[in-house]
Structure formats: C-alpha cells, structure tokens
Design a protein around this motif. Structure first.
Motif, PDB file in Angstrom:
ATOM      1  N   LYS A  42       0.837  -1.194   0.000  1.00  0.00           N
ATOM      2  CA  LYS A  42       0.000   0.000   0.000  1.00  0.00           C
ATOM      3  C   LYS A  42       0.881   1.257   0.000  1.00  0.00           C
ATOM      4  O   LYS A  42       2.003   1.240   0.531  1.00  0.00           O
ATOM      5  CB  LYS A  42      -0.945   0.010   1.204  1.00  0.00           C
ATOM      6  CG  LYS A  42      -0.246   0.020   2.556  1.00  0.00           C
ATOM      7  CD  LYS A  42      -1.118  -0.518   3.668  1.00  0.00           C
ATOM      8  CE  LYS A  42      -1.305  -2.015   3.590  1.00  0.00           C
ATOM      9  NZ  LYS A  42      -0.048  -2.782   3.799  1.00  0.00           N
ATOM     10  N   THR A 117      -5.528 -10.122   7.045  1.00  0.00           N
ATOM     11  CA  THR A 117      -5.535  -8.843   6.335  1.00  0.00           C
ATOM     12  C   THR A 117      -6.242  -7.773   7.155  1.00  0.00           C
ATOM     13  O   THR A 117      -5.763  -6.634   7.276  1.00  0.00           O
ATOM     14  CB  THR A 117      -6.224  -8.995   4.972  1.00  0.00           C
ATOM     15  OG1 THR A 117      -5.484  -9.915   4.167  1.00  0.00           O
ATOM     16  CG2 THR A 117      -6.324  -7.661   4.248  1.00  0.00           C
ATOM     17  N   LEU A 121      -4.604  -4.258   8.554  1.00  0.00           N
ATOM     18  CA  LEU A 121      -5.111  -2.940   8.170  1.00  0.00           C
ATOM     19  C   LEU A 121      -5.599  -2.158   9.378  1.00  0.00           C
ATOM     20  O   LEU A 121      -5.393  -0.936   9.460  1.00  0.00           O
ATOM     21  CB  LEU A 121      -6.226  -3.097   7.136  1.00  0.00           C
ATOM     22  CG  LEU A 121      -5.782  -3.647   5.775  1.00  0.00           C
ATOM     23  CD1 LEU A 121      -6.972  -3.775   4.837  1.00  0.00           C
ATOM     24  CD2 LEU A 121      -4.703  -2.773   5.142  1.00  0.00           C
ATOM     25  N   LYS A 125      -3.821   1.358  10.331  1.00  0.00           N
ATOM     26  CA  LYS A 125      -4.705   2.531  10.389  1.00  0.00           C
ATOM     27  C   LYS A 125      -4.648   3.190  11.767  1.00  0.00           C
ATOM     28  O   LYS A 125      -4.645   4.425  11.879  1.00  0.00           O
ATOM     29  CB  LYS A 125      -6.125   2.123  10.029  1.00  0.00           C
ATOM     30  CG  LYS A 125      -6.324   1.891   8.528  1.00  0.00           C
ATOM     31  CD  LYS A 125      -7.647   1.219   8.231  1.00  0.00           C
ATOM     32  CE  LYS A 125      -8.809   2.115   8.524  1.00  0.00           C
ATOM     33  NZ  LYS A 125     -10.106   1.483   8.146  1.00  0.00           N
ATOM     34  N   TRP A 330      -9.387  -3.677   0.787  1.00  0.00           N
ATOM     35  CA  TRP A 330      -9.503  -4.883   1.609  1.00  0.00           C
ATOM     36  C   TRP A 330     -10.198  -6.022   0.867  1.00  0.00           C
ATOM     37  O   TRP A 330      -9.688  -7.144   0.792  1.00  0.00           O
ATOM     38  CB  TRP A 330     -10.249  -4.536   2.897  1.00  0.00           C
ATOM     39  CG  TRP A 330     -10.297  -5.621   3.933  1.00  0.00           C
ATOM     40  CD1 TRP A 330      -9.977  -6.949   3.782  1.00  0.00           C
ATOM     41  CD2 TRP A 330     -10.663  -5.462   5.303  1.00  0.00           C
ATOM     42  NE1 TRP A 330     -10.132  -7.616   4.967  1.00  0.00           N
ATOM     43  CE2 TRP A 330     -10.556  -6.725   5.919  1.00  0.00           C
ATOM     44  CE3 TRP A 330     -11.078  -4.368   6.070  1.00  0.00           C
ATOM     45  CZ2 TRP A 330     -10.859  -6.923   7.265  1.00  0.00           C
ATOM     46  CZ3 TRP A 330     -11.365  -4.575   7.404  1.00  0.00           C
ATOM     47  CH2 TRP A 330     -11.265  -5.843   8.002  1.00  0.00           C
ATOM     48  N   PHE A 456      -7.749   3.392   2.583  1.00  0.00           N
ATOM     49  CA  PHE A 456      -8.234   2.313   3.451  1.00  0.00           C
ATOM     50  C   PHE A 456      -9.012   2.905   4.624  1.00  0.00           C
ATOM     51  O   PHE A 456      -8.636   3.930   5.174  1.00  0.00           O
ATOM     52  CB  PHE A 456      -7.068   1.494   3.998  1.00  0.00           C
ATOM     53  CG  PHE A 456      -6.447   0.578   2.967  1.00  0.00           C
ATOM     54  CD1 PHE A 456      -7.113  -0.569   2.547  1.00  0.00           C
ATOM     55  CD2 PHE A 456      -5.208   0.851   2.434  1.00  0.00           C
ATOM     56  CE1 PHE A 456      -6.543  -1.413   1.630  1.00  0.00           C
ATOM     57  CE2 PHE A 456      -4.634   0.008   1.517  1.00  0.00           C
ATOM     58  CZ  PHE A 456      -5.301  -1.133   1.099  1.00  0.00           C
TER      59      PHE A 456
END
Length: 456
Positions: A42, A117, A121, A125, A330, A456
């Motif tokens: 990313k 995953t 994330l 984040k 995602w 995201f």
C-alpha cells in the motif's frame, strides 16, 4: 521483496547444478499441508499535505514500523536501520519508496487470510491515525513523480536502483511507484507444479484485468487500466515475462533452474551487507569465478536470494507466486487469493481451467499479456474473442473449486463469498480502473486529489 536477517554462512556450499533444484523439490507437500500466503502493498502518505513520508522524518516510515511493537511485532534491522517487523502474521516490510507490505503467514483457509488482512489494516490505520498518515490501495502512485518519492535504506534496493536504468526505461517506476497483491501457493509434486504453473501463467492476464487499478500517472490518465502491469514490459527483459518454456513438453524443476542460471545476478549477501553483483553470472559463481567474490562458491542461501530476483508473471521458488494483480482495497486483497485457490487447489477446477487454456498458442498468450494493461477485459484471447467472453466461466471454475474445498468459518460459510468483488466486476463489465476514470472525468472534475478519498 525479500528481507534477509543473517548471512547464512553455515549454509551448504553448492557444488553441482543438481543441487539447484532442491528448493523447488523441497516445496512439495501433501494436499493436507497446502497453505495460502498472501502479500499486499500500500502507498503511505501524510494526511496534511499528501507527501510520501521519508524514512527518518518524525512520523515517517521508521516510526510507523517501530510503532507496530504495540501489537507484538519485533524489529528486523539491516545496517542499523529497522527495515521490517516480524510477528505471528508474517512480516511487515518496506518496498523501495516506503510502500508498506504485509507478507502474510502461510494459512490454511481464506477465512484466516482475510482475518489476517483485517488485523493488519486495523493496526496500520491505528498507527496512521497517531502520526497523521493514510494508506492507499492502488496499483501505482496516481500523482507522484519519481523525484518526489523517498528511498528506503535497504542494501539490495540501492543496487537495483543503480542497475534498473541499464536494462529498461521503467524499472525505477516499478520499484518506486507501484503496489501489488500476490498470493503464494503450494504443489504436491513436480507434475502438479507444472500444471499449476501453466494454468496460472496462461490466466495471469485475467487477474491483471480484474484487478486493474492504476490508470493515472502524475495526476492524469495514462492511457492504461493497469499501468503497473505495463511497467513490467520495460523493466528488465532478462527477468520478466510469460516464460514460453513452461508450456514445453517435459517442463519441470530443472528447466526452471536453467532459466534462473541465465538470469543475471543482482547481489550477494555477506556479513549483513549486500555486495553489488549486478549483471554478473550465477554460472560463474558456480565455477568460483564471480569477480566480486573470487574463488568463493555460492551457498544455498545465495541461490534462494537469486530465485527472488526474477520477476516473471508467475515465479517458482519453493512455492508458486501469482504476480499479475494491482494493489487494491480490503475486499480485493481477499479476492485475489480466493481466485487462485479456487482454480489451483481443487483438481477438478484445475483440470477445467487447463482445458480452457491448453489450446492457446504462445504468440496468442504473448499478445494477450501485452494488450491487457491497456484493454483490460477487452484484451484479445488466442484464437478469437476477449477475456470478457470467458471471465464468468473462469470465476465459475474458481467458485466450484472453493466450494469443493468446503472450508467453513464459524458461521458455516464456505470460501466462495470472497469472490464477490470479482463477480461484481464481471457483471458490471467495468474493472476498478474504469470506475476511477469515470469518477475522474465525472464527479471529481479532473481533480486527482479526490482519489485520496479511496484510502483504506
């Protein structure tokens, strides 16, 4: 890309070419031990002004990595720099311009993969919120020039950055501006590897089309749907492409070894440092004639490093790597392994997929590969028609393979639901890049800055 921690000087010395097939043969596993390893990258940017953070700046890439310690991750260092974090979910590592990658753990089911995953994330984040940093899931930076991007302090990247302009015009873009989703899958035997390699290589353009997500360069449409895929066509012809020999009768481990021996080297790793061997021959290394290490023979870790420096559409190490997809959000991170697991991990589905592609000639496969970055699902199939004509059939084969696996989550759901984002793409007829272009020419009114709403 790979992250090395030790020099492995105690590895076996390679004294014969016959040893070079050992990593591939060692990858053979019974079906019950087949696993799914998912990698996804990313783009990282500062929320305040959208610049790509450097390694050293406050709240930059080093700080992001180290902050993962609060979730149980541990640092991996090279030359005094933290260049990755390791933990139960695999490794979090850095691509050359600070793109953040999760190289996930080998997992049994897609349910576990998607949970992994999600954890990753959520963690990045949370850290991003602390430092004022956001993350984009695209195939390529939509607005950044090369000179606006930082360089990470990894020895192999310095060597590659010097070497890339010698062998192609877009290699620096590959390193600095692209992001991908990949999945690593197992095989049970040399014959099983060969069938899976052929099917996945032939259908890799389908994955490229379905996941096409890089239509912008430096703020404007670039004429491609997957510019990331196009970049590979002019990165380094010695180590990229569709590998025609995979479809030849008798293909197996040794033939891939022969190919890799013809791929020029990048480096040798010794005592925690990368030695520049760009353009040199592993065959010379086998003969003790490598100019940067005269008289020294390679060790098995050197060969495993070398295996990681080829970038064909599908790569063989001790597993098969699917390399055709752009980065994405995602849902598509979960959909990519689902697509390939469904096609490759059930024998009925694998046979059906092979029946679909076995009549394609090499010229047709090459044309499909060269046209798919621009045309997506409208790229021409060998023998006539387009990818669009078989997309629903390929997804149906994948879905049947996932259903046959019958891997259920705690709610009794199988793995077929992970294909939903791809089914929607096929039904709508628009790949992700086309949706972004519609927004750019419509509601965004040509303002590429609006793409950051897709984070995201």
């Amino acid at each position: 890309m790979s992250t090395r921690e030790v020099s492995d000087r105690d590895d076996p010395v390679i004294e014969s070419i016959a040893q070079l097939a050992e990593p591939m043969a060692a990858g053979e596993k019974p079906r019950a031990q087949w696993r799914i390893g998912t990698e996804h990258e990313k783009q990282v940017y500062a929320l305040a002004d959208r610049h790509a953070p450097s390694y050293d700046e406050p709240g930059g890439i080093r700080d992001l990595l180290l902050s993962l310690r609060e979730f149980g991750w541990e640092p991996i260092e090279e030359g005094g720099h933290v260049i990755a974090m390791k933990g139960a979910d695999g490794n979090v590592s850095l691509e050359p311009a600070g793109q953040l990658e999760l190289s996930g753990a080998p997992l049994e089911t897609l349910h576990e993969t998607c949970n992994e995953t999600g954890r990753h994330l959520q963690q990045v984040k949370a850290i991003g919120d602390k430092f004022g940093v956001g993350f984009l899931g695209l195939g390529m930076w939509p607005d950044k020039r090369r000179d606006e991007l930082p360089i990470m302090p990894k020895g192999r990247y310095a060597i590659m950055l010097r070497h890339m302009p010698r062998v192609g015009s877009l290699g620096l873009d590959m390193m600095l501006r692209t992001c991908t989703i990949q999945v690593n899958l197992d095989y049970s035997s040399e014959a099983d590897m060969a069938q899976k390699f052929r099917v996945s290589l032939a259908l890799q353009p389908m994955a490229t089309a379905l996941f096409a997500n890089s239509p912008f360069t430096e703020g404007k449409p670039n004429g491609m749907l997957s510019y990331r895929s196009h970049i590979w066509s002019d990165t380094d012809p010695h180590r990229t492409g569709m590998l025609p020999f995979v479809f030849e009768q008798g293909f197996g481990y040794q033939r891939y070894v022969d190919y890799m021996l013809d791929v020029p080297m990048y480096f040798v790793f010794r005592d925690g440092k990368y030695i520049d061997a760009a353009g040199l021959s592993f065959r010379d290394f086998m003969a003790g004639k490598l100019s940067v290490l005269p008289g020294e023979l390679p060790r098995m870790s050197d060969w495993q490093d070398h295996l990681s420096t080829a970038f064909p559409e599908v790569r063989l190490k001790s597993f098969l790597e699917m390399r055709g997809a752009d980065g994405g959000p995602w849902g598509r991170i979960c959909a990519l392994p689902a697509f390939w697991v469904g096609l490759l991990y059930d024998q009925g589905a694998l046979d059906a997929a092979w029946d679909l592609v076995k009549g394609w000639d090499m010229d047709g496969r090459e044309r499909l590969r060269s046209e798919v970055p621009r045309l997506g699902l409208d790229a021409p199939l060998p023998g006539g028609g387009t990818l669009r004509d078989i997309a629903a059939e390929v997804l149906a084969i994948s879905r049947s393979g996932l259903a046959a696996r019958a891997k259920l989550n705690t709610m009794g759901e199988d793995e077929t639901g992970f294909l939903a984002p791809l089914s929607e793409i096929v039904q709508s007829g628009k790949v992700p890049a086309q949706r972004l272009l519609d927004k750019f020419h419509g509601e965004w009114n040509g303002d590429i800055g609006r793409i950051y709403e897709e984070r995201f």
